[in-house]
Motif scaffolding. Sequence first.
Motif, PDB file in Angstrom:
ATOM      1  N   ALA A  32       0.828  -1.207   0.000  1.00 40.21           N
ATOM      2  CA  ALA A  32       0.000   0.000   0.000  1.00 40.21           C
ATOM      3  C   ALA A  32       0.865   1.261   0.000  1.00 40.21           C
ATOM      4  CB  ALA A  32      -0.929  -0.007   1.212  1.00 40.21           C
ATOM      5  N   TYR A  33       1.978   1.204   0.724  1.00 36.50           N
ATOM      6  CA  TYR A  33       2.904   2.344   0.762  1.00 36.50           C
ATOM      7  C   TYR A  33       3.479   2.612  -0.626  1.00 36.50           C
ATOM      8  CZ  TYR A  33       7.027   5.132   2.025  1.00 36.50           C
ATOM      9  OH  TYR A  33       7.985   6.110   2.100  1.00 36.50           O
ATOM     10  N   HIS A  34       3.866   1.555  -1.336  1.00 29.70           N
ATOM     11  CA  HIS A  34       4.384   1.720  -2.701  1.00 29.70           C
ATOM     12  C   HIS A  34       3.296   2.265  -3.630  1.00 29.70           C
ATOM     13  CE1 HIS A  34       8.353   0.175  -2.087  1.00 29.70           C
ATOM     14  NE2 HIS A  34       7.918  -0.986  -1.626  1.00 29.70           N
ATOM     15  N   ILE A  35       2.064   1.855  -3.388  1.00 29.36           N
ATOM     16  CA  ILE A  35       0.956   2.334  -4.229  1.00 29.36           C
ATOM     17  C   ILE A  35       0.749   3.830  -4.050  1.00 29.36           C
ATOM     18  CG2 ILE A  35      -1.561   2.253  -4.492  1.00 29.36           C
ATOM     19  CD1 ILE A  35      -1.374  -0.765  -4.124  1.00 29.36           C
ATOM     20  N   ILE A  36       0.778   4.321  -2.808  1.00 26.50           N
ATOM     21  CA  ILE A  36       0.580   5.769  -2.631  1.00 26.50           C
ATOM     22  C   ILE A  36       1.771   6.552  -3.190  1.00 26.50           C
ATOM     23  CG2 ILE A  36      -0.941   5.488  -0.631  1.00 26.50           C
ATOM     24  CD1 ILE A  36       1.486   6.590   1.046  1.00 26.50           C
ATOM     25  N   GLU A  37       2.964   5.950  -3.168  1.00 25.69           N
ATOM     26  CA  GLU A  37       4.110   6.599  -3.814  1.00 25.69           C
ATOM     27  C   GLU A  37       3.835   6.774  -5.313  1.00 25.69           C
ATOM     28  OE1 GLU A  37       8.274   5.674  -1.638  1.00 25.69           O
ATOM     29  OE2 GLU A  37       7.339   3.912  -2.571  1.00 25.69           O
TER      30      GLU A  37
ATOM     31  N   MET B 277      -2.426  10.686   4.572  1.00 28.73           N
ATOM     32  CA  MET B 277      -1.626  11.836   4.984  1.00 28.73           C
ATOM     33  C   MET B 277      -0.326  11.892   4.178  1.00 28.73           C
ATOM     34  SD  MET B 277      -0.117  12.670   8.795  1.00 28.73           S
ATOM     35  CE  MET B 277       0.825  11.124   8.850  1.00 28.73           C
ATOM     36  N   ASN B 278       0.320  10.757   4.022  1.00 30.64           N
ATOM     37  CA  ASN B 278       1.586  10.728   3.296  1.00 30.64           C
ATOM     38  C   ASN B 278       1.402  10.801   1.784  1.00 30.64           C
ATOM     39  OD1 ASN B 278       3.632  10.778   5.267  1.00 30.64           O
ATOM     40  ND2 ASN B 278       3.115   8.694   5.868  1.00 30.64           N
ATOM     41  N   TYR B 279       0.252  10.387   1.303  1.00 28.57           N
ATOM     42  CA  TYR B 279      -0.071  10.594  -0.112  1.00 28.57           C
ATOM     43  C   TYR B 279      -0.029  12.083  -0.438  1.00 28.57           C
ATOM     44  CZ  TYR B 279      -3.212  11.558  -4.038  1.00 28.57           C
ATOM     45  OH  TYR B 279      -3.768  12.063  -5.181  1.00 28.57           O
ATOM     46  N   VAL B 280      -0.642  12.888   0.431  1.00 29.90           N
ATOM     47  CA  VAL B 280      -0.665  14.344   0.233  1.00 29.90           C
ATOM     48  C   VAL B 280       0.748  14.909   0.270  1.00 29.90           C
ATOM     49  CG1 VAL B 280      -1.429  16.543   1.200  1.00 29.90           C
ATOM     50  CG2 VAL B 280      -2.987  14.592   1.180  1.00 29.90           C
ATOM     51  N   LEU B 281       1.530  14.494   1.254  1.00 24.60           N
ATOM     52  CA  LEU B 281       2.884  15.020   1.393  1.00 24.60           C
ATOM     53  C   LEU B 281       3.762  14.633   0.208  1.00 24.60           C
ATOM     54  CD1 LEU B 281       3.399  14.371   5.206  1.00 24.60           C
ATOM     55  CD2 LEU B 281       2.905  16.548   4.083  1.00 24.60           C
ATOM     56  N   LEU B 282       3.716  13.364  -0.181  1.00 27.91           N
ATOM     57  CA  LEU B 282       4.518  12.905  -1.312  1.00 27.91           C
ATOM     58  C   LEU B 282       4.114  13.605  -2.605  1.00 27.91           C
ATOM     59  CD1 LEU B 282       4.560   9.094  -0.464  1.00 27.91           C
ATOM     60  CD2 LEU B 282       6.540  10.622  -0.400  1.00 27.91           C
ATOM     61  N   LYS B 283       2.817  13.856  -2.756  1.00 26.75           N
ATOM     62  CA  LYS B 283       2.339  14.531  -3.964  1.00 26.75           C
ATOM     63  C   LYS B 283       2.870  15.953  -4.044  1.00 26.75           C
ATOM     64  CE  LYS B 283      -1.770  15.051  -6.803  1.00 26.75           C
ATOM     65  NZ  LYS B 283      -3.227  14.831  -6.937  1.00 26.75           N
ATOM     66  N   ASN B 284       3.171  16.545  -2.897  1.00 22.16           N
ATOM     67  CA  ASN B 284       3.708  17.905  -2.848  1.00 22.16           C
ATOM     68  C   ASN B 284       5.224  17.917  -2.656  1.00 22.16           C
ATOM     69  OD1 ASN B 284       1.359  20.081  -2.749  1.00 22.16           O
ATOM     70  ND2 ASN B 284       0.641  18.256  -1.667  1.00 22.16           N
ATOM     71  N   ASN B 285       5.849  16.761  -2.960  1.00 24.72           N
ATOM     72  CA  ASN B 285       7.310  16.614  -2.931  1.00 24.72           C
ATOM     73  C   ASN B 285       7.916  16.727  -1.539  1.00 24.72           C
ATOM     74  OD1 ASN B 285       7.539  16.291  -5.814  1.00 24.72           O
ATOM     75  ND2 ASN B 285       7.180  18.501  -5.990  1.00 24.72           N
ATOM     76  N   PHE B 286       7.104  16.476  -0.514  1.00 27.51           N
ATOM     77  CA  PHE B 286       7.614  16.376   0.847  1.00 27.51           C
ATOM     78  C   PHE B 286       7.974  14.916   1.133  1.00 27.51           C
ATOM     79  CE2 PHE B 286       5.714  20.485   1.324  1.00 27.51           C
ATOM     80  CZ  PHE B 286       6.334  21.078   2.418  1.00 27.51           C
ATOM     81  N   PRO B 287       8.911  14.678   2.029  1.00 25.22           N
ATOM     82  CA  PRO B 287       9.162  13.289   2.455  1.00 25.22           C
ATOM     83  C   PRO B 287       8.000  12.816   3.329  1.00 25.22           C
ATOM     84  CG  PRO B 287      10.478  14.801   3.769  1.00 25.22           C
ATOM     85  CD  PRO B 287       9.834  15.626   2.689  1.00 25.22           C
ATOM     86  N   PRO B 288       7.817  11.507   3.470  1.00 27.66           N
ATOM     87  CA  PRO B 288       6.721  10.998   4.304  1.00 27.66           C
ATOM     88  C   PRO B 288       6.940  11.313   5.772  1.00 27.66           C
ATOM     89  CG  PRO B 288       8.164   9.206   3.648  1.00 27.66           C
ATOM     90  CD  PRO B 288       8.616  10.410   2.885  1.00 27.66           C
ATOM     91  N   VAL B 289       5.835  11.422   6.500  1.00 28.51           N
ATOM     92  CA  VAL B 289       5.870  11.624   7.948  1.00 28.51           C
ATOM     93  C   VAL B 289       5.680  10.276   8.627  1.00 28.51           C
ATOM     94  CG1 VAL B 289       4.470  12.456   9.891  1.00 28.51           C
ATOM     95  CG2 VAL B 289       5.202  14.041   8.109  1.00 28.51           C
ATOM     96  N   VAL B 290       6.506   9.993   9.620  1.00 21.84           N
ATOM     97  CA  VAL B 290       6.417   8.751  10.380  1.00 21.84           C
ATOM     98  C   VAL B 290       5.955   9.086  11.794  1.00 21.84           C
ATOM     99  CG1 VAL B 290       7.660   6.769  11.294  1.00 21.84           C
ATOM    100  CG2 VAL B 290       8.256   7.675   9.039  1.00 21.84           C
ATOM    101  N   ILE B 291       4.759   8.633  12.155  1.00 20.20           N
ATOM    102  CA  ILE B 291       4.280   8.776  13.535  1.00 20.20           C
ATOM    103  C   ILE B 291       4.835   7.593  14.313  1.00 20.20           C
ATOM    104  CG2 ILE B 291       2.285   8.990  15.040  1.00 20.20           C
ATOM    105  CD1 ILE B 291       2.544  11.262  13.016  1.00 20.20           C
ATOM    106  N   LYS B 292       5.727   7.855  15.252  1.00 21.27           N
ATOM    107  CA  LYS B 292       6.394   6.777  15.992  1.00 21.27           C
ATOM    108  C   LYS B 292       5.407   6.126  16.980  1.00 21.27           C
ATOM    109  CE  LYS B 292      10.413   7.560  14.091  1.00 21.27           C
ATOM    110  NZ  LYS B 292      11.574   8.019  14.833  1.00 21.27           N
TER     111      LYS B 292
END
Length: 454
Positions: free
Chosen positions: A81-86, A206-221
Amino acid sequence: MAHTLDIIDKLFNDLNALQPIKSEDKNRLDKKFRLEFNYNSNHMEGNTLTYGETELLLMFDDTLGNHQLREYEEIKAHDLAYHIIEDLAKDTERPLTEQIIKNLNEIILVRPYWKDAITPDGHNTRRQIKVGSYKEYPNSVRLQNGEMFEYASPTETPAKMQELIEWYREEESVLHPITLASMLHYKFVCIHPFDDGNGRIARLLMNYVLLKNNFPPVVIKSADKNNYLRALHIADLGDYEALITYVAENAIWSLELSIKAAKGESLEETGDFVKEIELLKRKASSQKTPKSPLVIYETFNQIKNKLWRSVNGILQHFDDLFNEAKSIYKLNGWNENFETRTVSTFNIPFTKEVSDKPKALKIFGYDIYSEDIEKLEFVNIMYGLRGSIKPENLSLKLEVNFNLYDYLFKIKLNDKSIFESRKIYKEIFLDNEISEINVVTQKHILEFLKEKMN
């Protein structure tokens, strides 16, 4: 919040100035984000694979370990799923749709399964969890203060999800990417459209939005879960700034890590050394050892001295709530060995001393060469709960079943299994495993006490 977003923008510009990043540095960074995101997002939802086991699985497709098959499948599916949103984020022509979100849910849940549930009138039941389709039953939750938090009802969900997509398309070019990602996450969680997997889907979106705007993904620990949930709870009160700031602070970590990679610097963090040691320990303990009296004896000592001592120690916090307690130890169901004690002193000795000499190989005074050992039980029963309407007892049991190459251990509260796992012989208990078991045990004990003392 504005100040934090200014820091974000500066780091974002600094990162862009370092582009293009060398391929070997990008690969290091991608691997780091992939492992961190998959491990933490799943661990937060109860998956028990360690960081090292997640790395073995994703990097080497190695499934050594003692977890349920579903947990391995969840990690692999979440990684897909992570690769798909990338890929979706790179496709500027393809908009976000409800069907994409449904597909993500179908992927991460793998297949339909049955799960324990509670009916609206408070009765226990079992319900089939369907994948890729919206919920058919309410999935509201009871908060720690006893209040019910109401998500969207099953009948409201389709319309709410349509509204969410429309909102996203309207705000996509208006809001700062951090704000947009945070609010999409929050609005999705408030709907909770699926029977399961909502938290993981929210963090993927959340990370789909960030990646689409050329931000790195956010990791909630997962270790910071309480602060994450607190930010969401504050948002429930109408104050979204705390959540946006929380996501922004985690985005700073991702941007700073990306800048390090772009400069060719090391990506190791303080905790990475511990993670690497954990991985080595897992590898070292992965060889199968057959059952034997000596192996049983060593396993017993590890369970007694590390697992049971720690889990049993939880009960001392509840001494003042009970009148007395009894400790019971069984081997193959043989006669119970116990002693009654006052709960004011919770240091419980074993009824029969285990010989320090391995040659004797005695457990609870029994010579284990005399019979094949199949089952071991440690039990503490606490009697007379004070403050309950009727006399209530609490029983905490650690049950161990020995097989040819491994053993299954279960933690039971009043004969209901609350945790179980399988280990191969000679595999050690890591501190984070013990901590996870303690958290689960504490949670169930507190739930029992709150219910009986209401």
